[in-house]
Design a protein around this motif. Structure first.
Motif, PDB file in Angstrom:
ATOM      1  N   THR A   8       0.919  -1.192   0.180  1.00  0.00           N
ATOM      2  CA  THR A   8      -0.382   0.018   0.040  1.00  0.00           C
ATOM      3  C   THR A   8       0.600   1.579   0.026  1.00  0.00           C
ATOM      4  O   THR A   8       1.923   1.586  -0.499  1.00  0.00           O
ATOM      5  CB  THR A   8      -1.020  -0.054   1.047  1.00  0.00           C
ATOM      6  N   ARG A  53      -7.930   7.723  -0.684  1.00  0.00           N
ATOM      7  CA  ARG A  53      -9.547   6.229  -0.499  1.00  0.00           C
ATOM      8  C   ARG A  53      -9.979   7.263   0.623  1.00  0.00           C
ATOM      9  O   ARG A  53     -11.183   6.628   0.251  1.00  0.00           O
ATOM     10  CB  ARG A  53      -8.614   5.780  -0.778  1.00  0.00           C
ATOM     11  N   CYS A  85     -20.518  -0.105  13.450  1.00  0.00           N
ATOM     12  CA  CYS A  85     -20.653   1.352  13.824  1.00  0.00           C
ATOM     13  C   CYS A  85     -21.425   2.445  14.602  1.00  0.00           C
ATOM     14  O   CYS A  85     -21.647   3.651  14.569  1.00  0.00           O
ATOM     15  CB  CYS A  85     -19.801   2.209  12.505  1.00  0.00           C
ATOM     16  N   ARG A 106      -4.375  -5.872   2.551  1.00  0.00           N
ATOM     17  CA  ARG A 106      -4.271  -4.323   2.113  1.00  0.00           C
ATOM     18  C   ARG A 106      -5.784  -3.843   2.120  1.00  0.00           C
ATOM     19  O   ARG A 106      -6.168  -2.462   2.374  1.00  0.00           O
ATOM     20  CB  ARG A 106      -3.711  -4.537   1.084  1.00  0.00           C
ATOM     21  N   ASN A 107      -6.922  -4.617   2.155  1.00  0.00           N
ATOM     22  CA  ASN A 107      -8.178  -4.313   1.695  1.00  0.00           C
ATOM     23  C   ASN A 107      -8.361  -3.775   3.026  1.00  0.00           C
ATOM     24  O   ASN A 107      -9.859  -2.621   3.056  1.00  0.00           O
ATOM     25  CB  ASN A 107      -8.772  -5.293   0.889  1.00  0.00           C
ATOM     26  N   GLY A 154     -15.467  -3.420   0.628  1.00  0.00           N
ATOM     27  CA  GLY A 154     -15.330  -2.301   0.833  1.00  0.00           C
ATOM     28  C   GLY A 154     -16.356  -1.103  -0.388  1.00  0.00           C
ATOM     29  O   GLY A 154     -17.051  -0.177  -0.076  1.00  0.00           O
ATOM     30  N   ASN A 155     -16.715  -1.820  -1.579  1.00  0.00           N
ATOM     31  CA  ASN A 155     -16.775  -0.427  -2.524  1.00  0.00           C
ATOM     32  C   ASN A 155     -18.262  -0.959  -2.768  1.00  0.00           C
ATOM     33  O   ASN A 155     -19.638   0.012  -2.853  1.00  0.00           O
ATOM     34  CB  ASN A 155     -16.541  -1.814  -4.331  1.00  0.00           C
ATOM     35  N   ASN A 209     -15.073   7.026   6.120  1.00  0.00           N
ATOM     36  CA  ASN A 209     -14.203   7.086   4.703  1.00  0.00           C
ATOM     37  C   ASN A 209     -14.350   8.922   5.104  1.00  0.00           C
ATOM     38  O   ASN A 209     -15.910   9.316   4.563  1.00  0.00           O
ATOM     39  CB  ASN A 209     -14.542   6.366   3.815  1.00  0.00           C
ATOM     40  N   ASN A 228     -11.213   4.612  11.320  1.00  0.00           N
ATOM     41  CA  ASN A 228     -12.431   3.969  11.445  1.00  0.00           C
ATOM     42  C   ASN A 228     -12.790   2.871  12.719  1.00  0.00           C
ATOM     43  O   ASN A 228     -12.132   1.454  12.656  1.00  0.00           O
ATOM     44  CB  ASN A 228     -13.129   3.227  10.589  1.00  0.00           C
ATOM     45  N   ALA A 267     -21.905  -2.462   9.779  1.00  0.00           N
ATOM     46  CA  ALA A 267     -21.961  -4.057   9.504  1.00  0.00           C
ATOM     47  C   ALA A 267     -23.850  -3.903  10.656  1.00  0.00           C
ATOM     48  O   ALA A 267     -23.552  -4.056  11.489  1.00  0.00           O
ATOM     49  CB  ALA A 267     -21.056  -4.493  10.192  1.00  0.00           C
TER      50      ALA A 267
HETATM   51  N1  ACO Z   1      -3.420   0.001  -0.456  1.00  0.00           N
HETATM   52  C1  ACO Z   1      -3.475   0.364  -2.766  1.00  0.00           C
HETATM   53  N2  ACO Z   1      -4.329  -0.263  -2.911  1.00  0.00           N
HETATM   54  C2  ACO Z   1      -5.915  -0.946  -2.102  1.00  0.00           C
HETATM   55  C3  ACO Z   1      -5.570  -1.224  -0.911  1.00  0.00           C
HETATM   56  C4  ACO Z   1      -4.408  -0.118  -0.599  1.00  0.00           C
HETATM   57  N3  ACO Z   1      -4.810  -0.356   1.458  1.00  0.00           N
HETATM   58  N4  ACO Z   1      -7.148  -2.072  -0.718  1.00  0.00           N
HETATM   59  C5  ACO Z   1      -7.462  -2.057  -1.633  1.00  0.00           C
HETATM   60  N5  ACO Z   1      -6.862  -1.764  -2.996  1.00  0.00           N
HETATM   61  C6  ACO Z   1      -6.733  -1.917  -4.237  1.00  0.00           C
HETATM   62  C7  ACO Z   1      -7.830  -2.653  -4.715  1.00  0.00           C
HETATM   63  O1  ACO Z   1      -6.971  -3.752  -4.827  1.00  0.00           O
HETATM   64  C8  ACO Z   1      -8.450  -2.285  -6.349  1.00  0.00           C
HETATM   65  O2  ACO Z   1      -7.151  -2.878  -6.432  1.00  0.00           O
HETATM   66  P1  ACO Z   1      -7.804  -3.264  -9.063  1.00  0.00           P
HETATM   67  O3  ACO Z   1      -8.301  -2.092  -8.405  1.00  0.00           O
HETATM   68  O4  ACO Z   1      -6.509  -3.556  -9.216  1.00  0.00           O
HETATM   69  O5  ACO Z   1      -8.330  -4.853  -8.135  1.00  0.00           O
HETATM   70  C9  ACO Z   1      -7.772  -0.842  -5.435  1.00  0.00           C
HETATM   71  O6  ACO Z   1      -7.282   0.021  -5.146  1.00  0.00           O
HETATM   72  C10 ACO Z   1      -9.515  -0.270  -5.918  1.00  0.00           C
HETATM   73  O7  ACO Z   1     -10.334  -0.985  -4.848  1.00  0.00           O
HETATM   74  P2  ACO Z   1     -11.896  -0.149  -4.346  1.00  0.00           P
HETATM   75  O8  ACO Z   1     -11.758  -1.516  -2.902  1.00  0.00           O
HETATM   76  O9  ACO Z   1     -12.535  -0.303  -5.471  1.00  0.00           O
HETATM   77  O10 ACO Z   1     -11.001   0.564  -3.276  1.00  0.00           O
HETATM   78  P3  ACO Z   1     -12.578   1.919  -2.784  1.00  0.00           P
HETATM   79  O11 ACO Z   1     -12.178   2.844  -3.910  1.00  0.00           O
HETATM   80  O12 ACO Z   1     -13.685   1.331  -3.207  1.00  0.00           O
HETATM   81  O13 ACO Z   1     -11.799   2.727  -1.461  1.00  0.00           O
HETATM   82  C11 ACO Z   1     -12.593   1.224   0.846  1.00  0.00           C
HETATM   83  C12 ACO Z   1     -11.646   1.296  -0.659  1.00  0.00           C
HETATM   84  C13 ACO Z   1     -11.573   2.279   1.468  1.00  0.00           C
HETATM   85  C14 ACO Z   1     -12.120  -0.139   1.161  1.00  0.00           C
HETATM   86  C15 ACO Z   1     -14.340   1.935   1.042  1.00  0.00           C
HETATM   87  O14 ACO Z   1     -14.779   1.190  -0.397  1.00  0.00           O
HETATM   88  C16 ACO Z   1     -14.348   2.105   2.124  1.00  0.00           C
HETATM   89  O15 ACO Z   1     -14.461   2.991   2.424  1.00  0.00           O
HETATM   90  N6  ACO Z   1     -15.815   1.109   2.072  1.00  0.00           N
HETATM   91  C17 ACO Z   1     -16.960   1.469   3.315  1.00  0.00           C
HETATM   92  C18 ACO Z   1     -16.267   0.685   3.988  1.00  0.00           C
HETATM   93  C19 ACO Z   1     -17.077   1.286   5.461  1.00  0.00           C
HETATM   94  O16 ACO Z   1     -18.320   2.285   5.465  1.00  0.00           O
HETATM   95  N7  ACO Z   1     -17.619   0.387   5.791  1.00  0.00           N
HETATM   96  C20 ACO Z   1     -18.780   0.165   6.682  1.00  0.00           C
HETATM   97  C21 ACO Z   1     -18.595   0.214   8.028  1.00  0.00           C
HETATM   98  S1  ACO Z   1     -17.386  -0.390   8.888  1.00  0.00           S
HETATM   99  C22 ACO Z   1     -17.785  -0.913  10.177  1.00  0.00           C
HETATM  100  O17 ACO Z   1     -19.273  -1.365  10.633  1.00  0.00           O
HETATM  101  C23 ACO Z   1     -17.200  -1.992  11.211  1.00  0.00           C
END
Ligand code: ACO
Length: 324
Positions: free
Chosen positions: A29, A37, A112, A151-152, A216-217, A254, A281, A313
């Protein structure tokens, strides 16, 4: 029904800091990816503490400015998805550590949105006359269920606790609440193993099933839609308009989600409280510590209208309007 308000807030954040630069050495990352992001720069992690230890720190901080002693509390609710143990409740550990002998204690699992759910629950106990003074804590050690090889997810979470003390107030207080759930979406965010569905075994450990799994998406889009609708609904219930709101304290999952919600609602950036940069978070602790920091920074004044807006969640969501 009695008016119920928050008479004091507190927080406890563990000292150890994990920066985005540190994460660059752990997974593939970059500081640039995480910052753009998510808005997160660093998060705090426990070294040895459990959820009740963080909750006690936040509770004592809140009690200090409340004018109450622990012995005056007759209700303790801890919102957590990372309890000390599956049972007994983390609230019972907190009770013993602070000496709140006459309190009835239980935990709430609403991810959350847990802090907003717990506030609404405590309000019911007080407004109905069952209890007088309640301690509500959002406390999480998310590092204990984070997969530090994924890393996700591992860049997103942190540890901490925030607390509020609720009592009857002469005027104002919690004016309206809107809570909701959608159990059709449990697959989007969960910890698969360790419960009765998939008890701990060598296999569940080898396949890393005791850690957070997240889509996440999909969650991102749902979070924007649902947090927007929750804010609109709670304002409708309070009989207010967005122009009446002085400060919005959203769940800090986020920064992009929060800003997308603000844009949809037509809210100016300066009306939104953000501290995700420092903490990431922290699930139920996010809204709780954000409220506490906003109060301590003087951003919440007597008479102000505050909107709490959380999503997590389950799915679960919760919004409240509080007149400070
Ligand atoms: N570093 C670098 N690259 C990464 C990372 C990282 N840490 N994490 C993911 N990527 C990559 C992915 O592999 C993907 O690569 P690819 O296109 O080659 O497949 C690319 O980045 C895009 O990934 P997305 O998942 O589409 O990224 P997005 O812009 O959606 O951001 C995130 C991801 C930050 C997780 C976002 O989706 C998010 O914040 N989601 C909501 C989370 C949330 O609200 N959770 C609920 C509350 S939490 C609870 O209740 C405990």
């Amino acid at each position: 029904m009695k008016n119920v308000g928050i008479i004091a807030v507190g927080e406890y954040i563990p000292k150890k800091i994990l920066t985005n630069k540190d994460l660059e050495k752990m997974v593939d990352t970059s500081d640039e990816w995480i910052t753009t992001r998510t808005g997160i720069k660093e998060r705090h992690l426990v070294e040895k503490e459990a959820a009740s230890d963080l909750a006690v720190g936040a509770a004592l901080d809140a009690l200090k400015s409340s004018g109450l002693a622990a012995a005056d509390l007759d209700l303790i609710i801890v919102a957590t998805i990372t309890p000390d143990m599956q049972f007994p409740s983390t609230a019972c550990f907190v009770q013993a550590k602070i000496g709140a002998k006459k309190a009835l204690c239980f935990d709430i699992s609403a991810a959350c949105a847990g802090f907003v759910y717990a506030l609404a629950t405590a309000q019911q106990f007080i407004s109905s006359g069952v209890c007088k003074n309640a301690l509500v804590v959002g406390s999480e050690v998310l590092s204990s269920i984070t997969d530090w090889k994924d890393r996700n997810t591992c860049v997103l979470f942190g540890d901490g606790a925030g607390a509020a003390i609720l009592s009857e107030v002469k005027s104002g207080g919690i004016m309206a609440t809107y809570l909701g759930s959608n159990g059709e979406m449990t697959r989007l965010l969960n910890v698969p193993a360790g419960g009765s569905r998939m008890p701990a075994s060598h296999e569940t450990i080898d396949t890393r099933m005791h850690y957070i799994k997240m889509q996440g998406n999909e969650l991102f889009k749902l979070a924007v839609t649902i947090m927007t609708e929750a804010a609109e609904e709670v304002l409708r219930r309070a009989g207010l308009k967005f122009s009446d709101v002085d400060l919005v304290i959203p769940h800090q999952a986020n920064a992009r989600i929060i800003m997308a919600v603000a844009k949809k609602l037509g809210l100016a950036e300066e009306k939104i409280y953000l501290n995700i940069e420092k903490f990431g978070n922290m699930s139920s602790a996010s809204t709780a510590t954000a409220l506490c920091e906003a109060v301590k920074e003087g951003k919440v004044k007597k008479g102000d209208i505050i909107l709490l807006d959380a999503f997590g969640a389950g799915l679960v969501w919760g919004a409240s309007i509080i007149k400070w």
